[in-house]
Design an enzyme around this catalytic site. Structure first.
Site, PDB file in Angstrom:
ATOM      1  N   MET A  13       0.820  -1.209   0.000  1.00 51.73           N
ATOM      2  CA  MET A  13       0.000   0.000   0.000  1.00 51.73           C
ATOM      3  C   MET A  13       0.856   1.261   0.000  1.00 51.73           C
ATOM      4  SD  MET A  13      -3.224  -0.874  -0.046  1.00 51.73           S
ATOM      5  CE  MET A  13      -4.159   0.464   0.692  1.00 51.73           C
ATOM      6  N   LEU A  66       2.794   1.436   8.158  1.00 50.16           N
ATOM      7  CA  LEU A  66       3.564   0.295   8.642  1.00 50.16           C
ATOM      8  C   LEU A  66       2.633  -0.825   9.097  1.00 50.16           C
ATOM      9  CD1 LEU A  66       6.055   2.579  10.545  1.00 50.16           C
ATOM     10  CD2 LEU A  66       6.607   1.219   8.514  1.00 50.16           C
ATOM     11  N   THR A  94      -2.977   0.691  10.394  1.00 51.86           N
ATOM     12  CA  THR A  94      -4.112   0.255  11.210  1.00 51.86           C
ATOM     13  C   THR A  94      -3.569  -0.162  12.570  1.00 51.86           C
ATOM     14  OG1 THR A  94      -5.308  -0.484   9.250  1.00 51.86           O
ATOM     15  CG2 THR A  94      -6.076  -1.315  11.370  1.00 51.86           C
ATOM     16  N   LYS A 167     -11.807   2.821  11.605  1.00 53.56           N
ATOM     17  CA  LYS A 167     -11.176   1.790  10.777  1.00 53.56           C
ATOM     18  C   LYS A 167     -11.233   0.433  11.476  1.00 53.56           C
ATOM     19  CE  LYS A 167      -8.576  -0.529   7.898  1.00 53.56           C
ATOM     20  NZ  LYS A 167      -7.229  -0.182   7.441  1.00 53.56           N
TER      21      LYS A 167
END
Length: 268
Positions: A13, A66, A94, A167
């Site tokens: 990502m 990370l 996250t 999230k």
């Protein structure tokens, strides 16, 4: 003057997200624990740093992408002393609200912090259509707004930690739901239902079925299990705990979530 951004973490990502910043004209300096991952971005015009502290020196924004709370904390601790007093750390991993609060305590009080984890996978990271869930003070959110819009559609969730909280709620529901879809498929096959995938696709489970069979994504069973572990640390959640145990047992933790769940249930 060109705005300097340090981007730390060039995984599946992070790399395309950093590339978007380069393409938008930011002065980007990248760092990754495996230095070779920086080479394609250097070819696009980024600078490469040998250490996090070197990367953040003089940067107005620092973006971290990370793997987990421990990794973010270790990297933040290593660069905290090199941050500009007025820098804004945009934490996009996250790590949950507890992890975000820990990072707030590691960096100088004068520095800003926006927690902005994302929903979406590699394809959306490449084309800038991620769902960005941003939390922070109004001042920090305003400063980071232009940068965040490069990554996708930004939802301002509230104060510090609120993006991380949202999230964690969303990803926990999706991951546990994909695990349930895998078991529903196994049950349908045992009961002799013809074309069980099509049956589930024609039901309210269609969105989760699509994720279970998605291709071109990069969200491993190991990372999914990490997210469920974070949720379980907040509250006793028996169904999510069961999904976590199932993901911990997959034969290949590096496999994509959907692939891993299907492989697990094919053995039943």
């Amino acid at each position: 003057m060109t705005t300097k951004v340090a981007f730390l973490g060039l995984g599946a990502m992070g790399a395309p997200m950093a590339a978007r910043l380069i393409g938008a004209g930011y002065e980007v300096v990248v760092w990754n624990r495996t230095p070779a991952r920086a080479e394609p971005l250097v070819a696009l015009g980024a600078g490469a740093a040998a250490a996090p502290a070197e990367a953040v020196a003089g940067a107005e924004f620092v973006v971290t992408m990370l793997s987990d709370p421990a990794a973010v904390a270790a990297v933040a601790e290593s660069f905290a002393g090199a941050l500009r007093p007025d820098a804004v750390l945009v934490e996009m991993s996250t790590i949950g609200p507890d992890g975000t609060e820990r990072i707030r305590g590691l960096i100088p009080a004068s520095a800003g912090l926006v927690d902005a984890p994302v929903m979406g996978s590699v394809d959306r990271a490449e084309n800038g259509t991620l769902a960005v869930l941003a939390g922070g003070t109004p001042e920090d959110l305003a400063r980071a707004a232009e940068l965040l819009r490069l990554f996708g559609n930004v939802t301002e969730c509230g104060g510090p930690g609120s993006g991380s909280a949202r999230k964690l709620v969303l990803i926990s529901g999706i991951v546990a739901g994909v695990a349930v879809v895998g078991e529903a498929l196994a049950l349908a096959e045992r009961l002799g239902i013809a074309d069980p995938r099509a049956v589930l696709e024609g039901s309210p489970l269609a969105g989760l079925v699509a994720r279970a069979f998605a291709t071109g994504v990069d969200f491993s069973a190991e990372m999914a299990a990490k997210d469920l572990r974070l949720a379980g640390e907040v509250l006793d959640l028996p169904v999510i705990a069961a999904a976590h145990r199932a993901l911990e047992a997959v034969p290949d933790p590096d496999a994509d979530l959907g692939e891993a769940v299907r492989a697990l249930n094919e053995k039943r």
